[in-house]
Design a protein around this motif. Structure first.
Motif, PDB file in Angstrom:
ATOM      1  N   ASN A 165       0.786  -1.353  -0.029  1.00 52.34           N
ATOM      2  CA  ASN A 165      -0.074   0.013   0.273  1.00 52.34           C
ATOM      3  C   ASN A 165       0.856   1.204   0.114  1.00 52.34           C
ATOM      4  OD1 ASN A 165      -2.114  -1.748   0.285  1.00 52.34           O
ATOM      5  ND2 ASN A 165      -2.499  -1.336   2.332  1.00 52.34           N
ATOM      6  N   TYR A 166       1.993   1.081   0.971  1.00 52.58           N
ATOM      7  CA  TYR A 166       2.775   2.325   0.656  1.00 52.58           C
ATOM      8  C   TYR A 166       3.627   2.544  -0.509  1.00 52.58           C
ATOM      9  CZ  TYR A 166       7.232   4.798   2.007  1.00 52.58           C
ATOM     10  OH  TYR A 166       8.235   5.812   1.938  1.00 52.58           O
ATOM     11  N   LEU A 167       4.080   1.527  -1.132  1.00 57.60           N
ATOM     12  CA  LEU A 167       4.946   1.299  -2.277  1.00 57.60           C
ATOM     13  C   LEU A 167       4.157   1.965  -3.525  1.00 57.60           C
ATOM     14  CD1 LEU A 167       7.124  -1.728  -1.662  1.00 57.60           C
ATOM     15  CD2 LEU A 167       7.799   0.558  -1.522  1.00 57.60           C
ATOM     16  N   ALA A 168       2.815   1.638  -3.350  1.00 55.47           N
ATOM     17  CA  ALA A 168       1.831   2.131  -4.534  1.00 55.47           C
ATOM     18  C   ALA A 168       1.667   3.701  -4.795  1.00 55.47           C
ATOM     19  CB  ALA A 168       0.571   1.452  -4.332  1.00 55.47           C
ATOM     20  N   LEU A 169       2.275   4.403  -3.738  1.00 55.70           N
ATOM     21  CA  LEU A 169       2.319   5.661  -3.785  1.00 55.70           C
ATOM     22  C   LEU A 169       3.662   6.253  -4.505  1.00 55.70           C
ATOM     23  CD1 LEU A 169       0.818   6.681  -0.203  1.00 55.70           C
ATOM     24  CD2 LEU A 169      -0.304   6.417  -2.389  1.00 55.70           C
ATOM     25  N   LEU A 170       4.562   5.353  -4.774  1.00 50.59           N
ATOM     26  CA  LEU A 170       5.865   5.716  -5.292  1.00 50.59           C
ATOM     27  C   LEU A 170       5.899   5.407  -6.691  1.00 50.59           C
ATOM     28  CD1 LEU A 170       7.948   4.160  -2.321  1.00 50.59           C
ATOM     29  CD2 LEU A 170       6.791   6.320  -2.394  1.00 50.59           C
ATOM     30  N   THR A 171       6.867   6.100  -7.352  1.00 47.01           N
ATOM     31  CA  THR A 171       7.158   5.865  -8.763  1.00 47.01           C
ATOM     32  C   THR A 171       7.936   4.671  -8.726  1.00 47.01           C
ATOM     33  OG1 THR A 171       9.072   7.525  -8.681  1.00 47.01           O
ATOM     34  CG2 THR A 171       7.028   8.393  -9.617  1.00 47.01           C
ATOM     35  N   ASP A 172       8.100   4.106  -9.783  1.00 39.70           N
ATOM     36  CA  ASP A 172       8.859   2.703  -9.909  1.00 39.70           C
ATOM     37  C   ASP A 172      10.634   3.040  -9.789  1.00 39.70           C
ATOM     38  OD1 ASP A 172       6.736   1.288 -10.071  1.00 39.70           O
ATOM     39  OD2 ASP A 172       6.988   1.034 -12.281  1.00 39.70           O
ATOM     40  N   ASP A 173      11.045   4.122 -10.158  1.00 38.91           N
ATOM     41  CA  ASP A 173      12.255   4.572 -10.252  1.00 38.91           C
ATOM     42  C   ASP A 173      12.631   5.549  -9.168  1.00 38.91           C
ATOM     43  OD1 ASP A 173      10.827   6.808 -11.103  1.00 38.91           O
ATOM     44  OD2 ASP A 173      12.472   7.420 -12.856  1.00 38.91           O
ATOM     45  N   ILE A 174      11.765   5.269  -7.964  1.00 41.48           N
ATOM     46  CA  ILE A 174      11.867   6.216  -6.628  1.00 41.48           C
ATOM     47  C   ILE A 174      13.331   6.526  -6.168  1.00 41.48           C
ATOM     48  CG2 ILE A 174      11.660   4.319  -5.067  1.00 41.48           C
ATOM     49  CD1 ILE A 174      10.169   7.750  -4.427  1.00 41.48           C
ATOM     50  N   GLY A 175      13.657   7.843  -5.947  1.00 43.65           N
ATOM     51  CA  GLY A 175      14.865   8.025  -5.400  1.00 43.65           C
ATOM     52  C   GLY A 175      14.825   8.437  -3.799  1.00 43.65           C
ATOM     53  N   HIS A 176      15.799   7.865  -2.955  1.00 41.46           N
ATOM     54  CA  HIS A 176      15.753   8.019  -1.560  1.00 41.46           C
ATOM     55  C   HIS A 176      16.873   8.341  -0.821  1.00 41.46           C
ATOM     56  CE1 HIS A 176      15.277   6.022   2.344  1.00 41.46           C
ATOM     57  NE2 HIS A 176      14.057   6.765   2.479  1.00 41.46           N
ATOM     58  N   SER A 177      16.581   9.489  -0.003  1.00 41.65           N
ATOM     59  CA  SER A 177      17.917   9.498   1.040  1.00 41.65           C
ATOM     60  C   SER A 177      17.278   9.757   2.333  1.00 41.65           C
ATOM     61  CB  SER A 177      18.570  10.870   0.630  1.00 41.65           C
ATOM     62  OG  SER A 177      17.780  11.926   0.789  1.00 41.65           O
ATOM     63  N   HIS A 178      18.193   9.060   3.309  1.00 42.56           N
ATOM     64  CA  HIS A 178      18.091   9.168   4.585  1.00 42.56           C
ATOM     65  C   HIS A 178      19.240   9.610   5.571  1.00 42.56           C
ATOM     66  CE1 HIS A 178      15.634   7.012   8.394  1.00 42.56           C
ATOM     67  NE2 HIS A 178      16.153   8.277   8.644  1.00 42.56           N
ATOM     68  N   LEU A 179      19.184  11.012   5.578  1.00 39.20           N
ATOM     69  CA  LEU A 179      20.458  11.293   5.905  1.00 39.20           C
ATOM     70  C   LEU A 179      20.859  11.198   7.509  1.00 39.20           C
ATOM     71  CD1 LEU A 179      21.086  14.839   4.298  1.00 39.20           C
ATOM     72  CD2 LEU A 179      21.981  12.641   3.660  1.00 39.20           C
ATOM     73  N   PRO A 180      21.849  10.520   8.077  1.00 42.66           N
ATOM     74  CA  PRO A 180      23.232  10.335   7.422  1.00 42.66           C
ATOM     75  C   PRO A 180      23.494   9.070   6.882  1.00 42.66           C
ATOM     76  CG  PRO A 180      23.572  10.130   9.616  1.00 42.66           C
ATOM     77  CD  PRO A 180      21.958  10.218   9.545  1.00 42.66           C
ATOM     78  N   TYR A 181      22.416   7.997   6.828  1.00 42.48           N
ATOM     79  CA  TYR A 181      22.455   6.594   6.373  1.00 42.48           C
ATOM     80  C   TYR A 181      22.604   6.411   5.095  1.00 42.48           C
ATOM     81  CZ  TYR A 181      20.807   6.796  11.225  1.00 42.48           C
ATOM     82  OH  TYR A 181      20.974   7.145  12.630  1.00 42.48           O
ATOM     83  N   VAL A 182      21.806   7.235   4.401  1.00 46.82           N
ATOM     84  CA  VAL A 182      21.609   6.832   2.711  1.00 46.82           C
ATOM     85  C   VAL A 182      21.841   8.311   2.355  1.00 46.82           C
ATOM     86  CG1 VAL A 182      20.292   6.043   1.026  1.00 46.82           C
ATOM     87  CG2 VAL A 182      20.206   4.891   3.033  1.00 46.82           C
ATOM     88  N   THR A 183      22.850   8.472   1.569  1.00 44.94           N
ATOM     89  CA  THR A 183      23.238   9.698   1.268  1.00 44.94           C
ATOM     90  C   THR A 183      22.680  10.093  -0.442  1.00 44.94           C
ATOM     91  OG1 THR A 183      25.438   9.532   0.762  1.00 44.94           O
ATOM     92  CG2 THR A 183      24.848  10.185   2.972  1.00 44.94           C
ATOM     93  N   ASP A 184      22.567   8.953  -1.053  1.00 44.27           N
ATOM     94  CA  ASP A 184      22.497   9.182  -2.679  1.00 44.27           C
ATOM     95  C   ASP A 184      20.954   8.991  -2.796  1.00 44.27           C
ATOM     96  OD1 ASP A 184      22.527   9.117  -5.363  1.00 44.27           O
ATOM     97  OD2 ASP A 184      23.628   7.190  -5.684  1.00 44.27           O
ATOM     98  N   ASP A 185      20.326   9.739  -3.422  1.00 44.28           N
ATOM     99  CA  ASP A 185      18.955   9.940  -3.677  1.00 44.28           C
ATOM    100  C   ASP A 185      18.716   9.812  -5.254  1.00 44.28           C
ATOM    101  OD1 ASP A 185      19.651  12.502  -4.609  1.00 44.28           O
ATOM    102  OD2 ASP A 185      18.092  13.530  -3.240  1.00 44.28           O
ATOM    103  N   SER A 186      19.825   9.358  -5.810  1.00 44.24           N
ATOM    104  CA  SER A 186      19.369   9.203  -7.500  1.00 44.24           C
ATOM    105  C   SER A 186      18.530   8.157  -7.736  1.00 44.24           C
ATOM    106  CB  SER A 186      20.773   8.580  -8.053  1.00 44.24           C
ATOM    107  OG  SER A 186      21.742   9.542  -7.857  1.00 44.24           O
ATOM    108  N   ARG A 187      17.670   8.636  -8.772  1.00 45.37           N
ATOM    109  CA  ARG A 187      16.449   7.638  -9.218  1.00 45.37           C
ATOM    110  C   ARG A 187      17.061   6.647  -9.901  1.00 45.37           C
ATOM    111  NH1 ARG A 187      11.732  11.462 -11.111  1.00 45.37           N
ATOM    112  NH2 ARG A 187      10.675   9.694 -11.398  1.00 45.37           N
ATOM    113  N   GLN A 188      16.832   5.490  -9.720  1.00 43.19           N
ATOM    114  CA  GLN A 188      17.063   4.253 -10.338  1.00 43.19           C
ATOM    115  C   GLN A 188      15.892   3.492 -10.915  1.00 43.19           C
ATOM    116  OE1 GLN A 188      20.347   3.452 -10.620  1.00 43.19           O
ATOM    117  NE2 GLN A 188      20.994   5.488  -9.304  1.00 43.19           N
TER     118      GLN A 188
END
Length: 158
Positions: free
Chosen positions: A55-78
């Motif tokens: 249900n949560y993932l349905a709100l996102l594009t397939d190529d979602i980019g995500h950062s969660h500083l300081p743990y994940v710094t690259d928010d490039s869409r893949q």
């Protein structure tokens, strides 16, 4: 004369279709923010299921980019962004024994972005190293929107 009428008709129809296309993709960002927050919180609950995650993932594009500083710094869409989030979130699904969250603020920026600020606290057992976890924090997520879905998530701790 027929050519001029045809040209004028084509221009009017093009503008009409353009306006219709724009209104079809416009959404109520405040309502979307509420829906997003509710779906995201459901994935963190002790009894969270794979359906809550979907249900949560349905709100996102397939190529979602995500950062969660300081743990994940690259928010490039893949191209496999949603699949990578599914894998990561499935690993932590049900890890909390307690989880509480409260939506504090919602800010919207035309049809391009939403910022949500919320407090959350949790306790549980980390699925990898089996150590107890406990946290309480204020978060802000900036959600970049594209065609009615979240294209980039940037998470910040206060």
């Amino acid at each position: 004369m027929k050519n001029k009428l045809l040209a004028a008709y084509t221009v009017v129809m093009s503008l009409s279709l353009s306006v219709t296309a724009e209104t079809e993709t416009e959404i109520d960002l405040n309502a979307f923010a509420q829906q997003y927050f509710k779906a995201m919180v459901a994935t963190q609950a002790p009894d969270a299921t794979e359906q809550d995650l979907e249900n949560y993932l349905a709100l996102l594009t397939d190529d979602i980019g995500h950062s969660h500083l300081p743990y994940v710094t690259d928010d490039s869409r893949q191209p496999d962004g949603k699949q990578a989030m599914r894998k990561g979130m499935t690993f932590y699904l049900g890890a909390h024994t307690e989880h509480n969250a409260e939506l504090l603020d919602v800010f919207t920026f035309n049809q391009s972005a939403i910022a949500i600020r919320y407090s959350n606290s949790a306790k549980g057992i980390h699925p990898q190293h089996k150590q107890a976890i406990s946290y309480s924090q204020i978060m802000m997520e900036v959600l970049e929107m594209e065609n009615g879905k979240v294209a980039v998530i940037r998470k910040y701790h206060q």
